[in-house]
Design a protein around this motif. Structure first.
Motif, mmCIF file in Angstrom:
data_model
loop_
_atom_site.group_PDB
_atom_site.id
_atom_site.type_symbol
_atom_site.label_atom_id
_atom_site.label_comp_id
_atom_site.label_asym_id
_atom_site.label_seq_id
_atom_site.Cartn_x
_atom_site.Cartn_y
_atom_site.Cartn_z
ATOM 1 N N LYS A 25 0.754 -1.180 0.045
ATOM 2 C CA LYS A 25 -0.095 0.016 0.282
ATOM 3 C C LYS A 25 0.904 1.206 0.242
ATOM 4 O O LYS A 25 0.700 2.308 -0.796
ATOM 5 C CB LYS A 25 -0.849 0.077 1.147
ATOM 6 C CG LYS A 25 -2.071 0.932 1.250
ATOM 7 C CD LYS A 25 -2.984 0.591 2.159
ATOM 8 C CE LYS A 25 -2.559 0.508 3.591
ATOM 9 N NZ LYS A 25 -3.512 0.034 4.582
ATOM 10 N N ILE A 26 1.778 1.170 0.838
ATOM 11 C CA ILE A 26 2.776 2.521 0.862
ATOM 12 C C ILE A 26 3.569 2.721 -0.563
ATOM 13 O O ILE A 26 3.642 3.750 -0.885
ATOM 14 C CB ILE A 26 3.949 2.073 1.993
ATOM 15 C CG1 ILE A 26 3.416 2.259 3.255
ATOM 16 C CG2 ILE A 26 4.815 2.975 1.932
ATOM 17 C CD1 ILE A 26 4.296 1.753 4.507
ATOM 18 N N TYR A 27 3.940 1.549 -1.165
ATOM 19 C CA TYR A 27 4.700 1.605 -2.340
ATOM 20 C C TYR A 27 3.588 1.397 -3.657
ATOM 21 O O TYR A 27 3.930 0.828 -4.714
ATOM 22 C CB TYR A 27 5.638 0.582 -2.508
ATOM 23 C CG TYR A 27 6.958 0.577 -1.709
ATOM 24 C CD1 TYR A 27 7.383 1.808 -1.137
ATOM 25 C CD2 TYR A 27 7.384 -0.628 -1.294
ATOM 26 C CE1 TYR A 27 8.281 1.761 -0.184
ATOM 27 C CE2 TYR A 27 8.454 -0.450 -0.265
ATOM 28 C CZ TYR A 27 8.923 0.765 0.083
ATOM 29 O OH TYR A 27 9.899 0.801 0.967
ATOM 30 N N SER A 28 2.567 2.315 -3.519
ATOM 31 C CA SER A 28 1.544 2.394 -4.628
ATOM 32 C C SER A 28 1.001 3.763 -4.670
ATOM 33 O O SER A 28 1.493 4.672 -3.885
ATOM 34 C CB SER A 28 0.463 1.354 -4.113
ATOM 35 O OG SER A 28 -0.691 1.660 -3.180
ATOM 36 N N GLU A 29 -0.095 4.136 -5.325
ATOM 37 C CA GLU A 29 -0.770 5.255 -5.374
ATOM 38 C C GLU A 29 -1.963 5.213 -4.544
ATOM 39 O O GLU A 29 -2.905 6.075 -4.703
ATOM 40 C CB GLU A 29 -1.084 5.569 -6.883
ATOM 41 C CG GLU A 29 0.161 5.901 -7.647
ATOM 42 C CD GLU A 29 -0.088 6.038 -9.041
ATOM 43 O OE1 GLU A 29 -1.446 6.212 -9.548
ATOM 44 O OE2 GLU A 29 0.652 6.594 -9.865
ATOM 45 N N SER A 30 -2.353 4.200 -3.727
ATOM 46 C CA SER A 30 -3.469 4.387 -2.939
ATOM 47 C C SER A 30 -3.668 5.255 -1.925
ATOM 48 O O SER A 30 -2.542 5.728 -1.430
ATOM 49 C CB SER A 30 -3.509 2.734 -1.965
ATOM 50 O OG SER A 30 -4.623 2.785 -1.035
ATOM 51 N N ASP A 31 -4.976 5.773 -1.998
ATOM 52 C CA ASP A 31 -5.076 6.881 -1.015
ATOM 53 C C ASP A 31 -5.543 6.251 0.486
ATOM 54 O O ASP A 31 -5.635 7.001 1.404
ATOM 55 C CB ASP A 31 -6.609 7.541 -1.162
ATOM 56 C CG ASP A 31 -6.296 8.242 -2.663
ATOM 57 O OD1 ASP A 31 -5.337 8.731 -2.812
ATOM 58 O OD2 ASP A 31 -7.432 8.298 -3.278
ATOM 59 N N ASP A 32 -5.396 4.830 0.639
ATOM 60 C CA ASP A 32 -5.719 4.380 2.150
ATOM 61 C C ASP A 32 -4.268 4.148 2.996
ATOM 62 O O ASP A 32 -3.978 3.305 3.125
ATOM 63 C CB ASP A 32 -6.183 3.034 1.871
ATOM 64 C CG ASP A 32 -6.496 2.313 3.117
ATOM 65 O OD1 ASP A 32 -6.820 3.047 4.187
ATOM 66 O OD2 ASP A 32 -6.645 0.994 3.247
ATOM 67 N N VAL A 33 -3.859 5.338 3.049
ATOM 68 C CA VAL A 33 -2.635 5.604 4.005
ATOM 69 C C VAL A 33 -2.729 6.571 4.906
ATOM 70 O O VAL A 33 -3.380 7.692 4.623
ATOM 71 C CB VAL A 33 -1.304 5.599 3.093
ATOM 72 C CG1 VAL A 33 -1.012 4.327 2.239
ATOM 73 C CG2 VAL A 33 -1.599 6.680 2.100
ATOM 74 N N ASN A 34 -1.903 6.572 6.026
ATOM 75 C CA ASN A 34 -2.151 7.633 6.988
ATOM 76 C C ASN A 34 -0.917 8.641 6.661
ATOM 77 O O ASN A 34 -0.208 8.227 5.698
ATOM 78 C CB ASN A 34 -2.001 7.078 8.314
ATOM 79 C CG ASN A 34 -0.724 6.046 8.649
ATOM 80 O OD1 ASN A 34 0.433 6.644 8.150
ATOM 81 N ND2 ASN A 34 -0.762 5.153 9.292
#
Length: 277
Positions: free
Chosen positions: A79-88
């Motif tokens: 998730k961190i190494y992606s373009e996901s918006d689901d990160v804090n």
């Protein structure tokens, strides 16, 4: 520990130990007061790295493999190494810091017609753009889950690159360029030296490596961070002295040509370009 005491401790420590760059590294530090102290601990709570120093005998490689193949570790870093918006905010800061390090290596590196071995390739953040630039890429990672993700991303990007699940010790061959980005944080100094030996044995020309630099300030931040336990600590994290890494490179006939310090609120990484002397 009460929340009030924790906040007070963070505030006091941050005032004392905000890290400063050496004269060689002119990159401006972007450190917020609370984030600076958490730099050691945020990787624990936010990214899944255990920073506390203790006397346990730990198989670092086994821990890393288990963690990054597991749902928690792989899911978090994918998730961190992606373009996901689901990160804090912490994970976003780490994503942007890692991206800066990768971008600097891409700026430095020649790719067209060259062979690249990318060790600890993760999701292919460096390997895939290098392949796009014309490099013949062979990449590996200890995590089968990461290799699967990198393979899918390469196919989606329409580039040809070879990804395999392998311990670094089992990678062989000769390559123009060898890279190992943000991997040394998982290994102590003695194993770091062995890792540099491996990189040098594979490279005929250039090595790119990045690591969390060990300075008195960051070492203290790491110690403070270890006092605030998080539920997702899974692997240890190690800081390395720049002179130890450069000495290991020099021992193998490589000289550091240039360096770049990426320094954010929750991410610190020193990238080196080393060339055959």
């Amino acid at each position: 520990m009460s929340k009030l005491f924790a906040v007070a401790a963070l505030s006091v420590a941050s005032a004392l130990v905000a890290p400063q760059p050496s004269a060689r590294h002119a990159t401006k530090l972007n450190v917020d007061p609370i984030g600076a102290v958490l730099a050691g601990g945020v990787l624990a709570g936010g990214a899944g790295l255990l920073l506390a120093e203790d006397n346990r005998v730990i198989d670092d490689k086994a821990e890393v493999e288990k963690y990054f193949n597991g749902e928690t570790g792989f899911g978090r870093w994918q998730k961190i190494y992606s373009e996901s918006d689901d990160v804090n905010n912490v994970q976003l800061d780490i994503r942007e810091g890692h991206a800066e390090t990768v971008a600097k290596v891409l700026e430095w590196a020649d790719a067209e017609g060259r062979t690249l071995c990318d060790l600890g390739c993760g999701c292919g953040d460096l390997a895939i753009p290098m392949a796009k630039k014309g490099a013949k890429v062979e990449a590996s990672d200890i995590s089968a889950a990461m290799v699967s993700e990198a393979t899918e991303r390469a196919a989606a990007a329409g580039v040809t690159a070879s990804f395999e699940t392998s311990d670094m010790e089992n990678v062989n061959g000769a390559y123009d360029t060898v890279s190992c980005i943000d991997v040394m944080i998982h290994y102590p100094t003695d194993k770091m030296v062995g890792l540099v030996d491996k990189l040098a044995s594979l490279s005929t020309d250039t090595i790119y490596v990045s690591f969390a630099p060990k300075t008195p300030q960051l070492a203290l931040l790491k110690k403070v961070g270890s006092l605030f336990p998080g539920p997702s600590k899974a692997t240890r994290a190690y800081l390395h002295k720049e002179e130890d890494v450069t000495a290991a490179l020099a021992k193998n006939g490589f000289k550091v040509k240039r360096s770049h310090l990426t320094s954010r609120s929750f991410y610190f990484s020193l990238a080196l370009e080393a060339v055959k002397a």
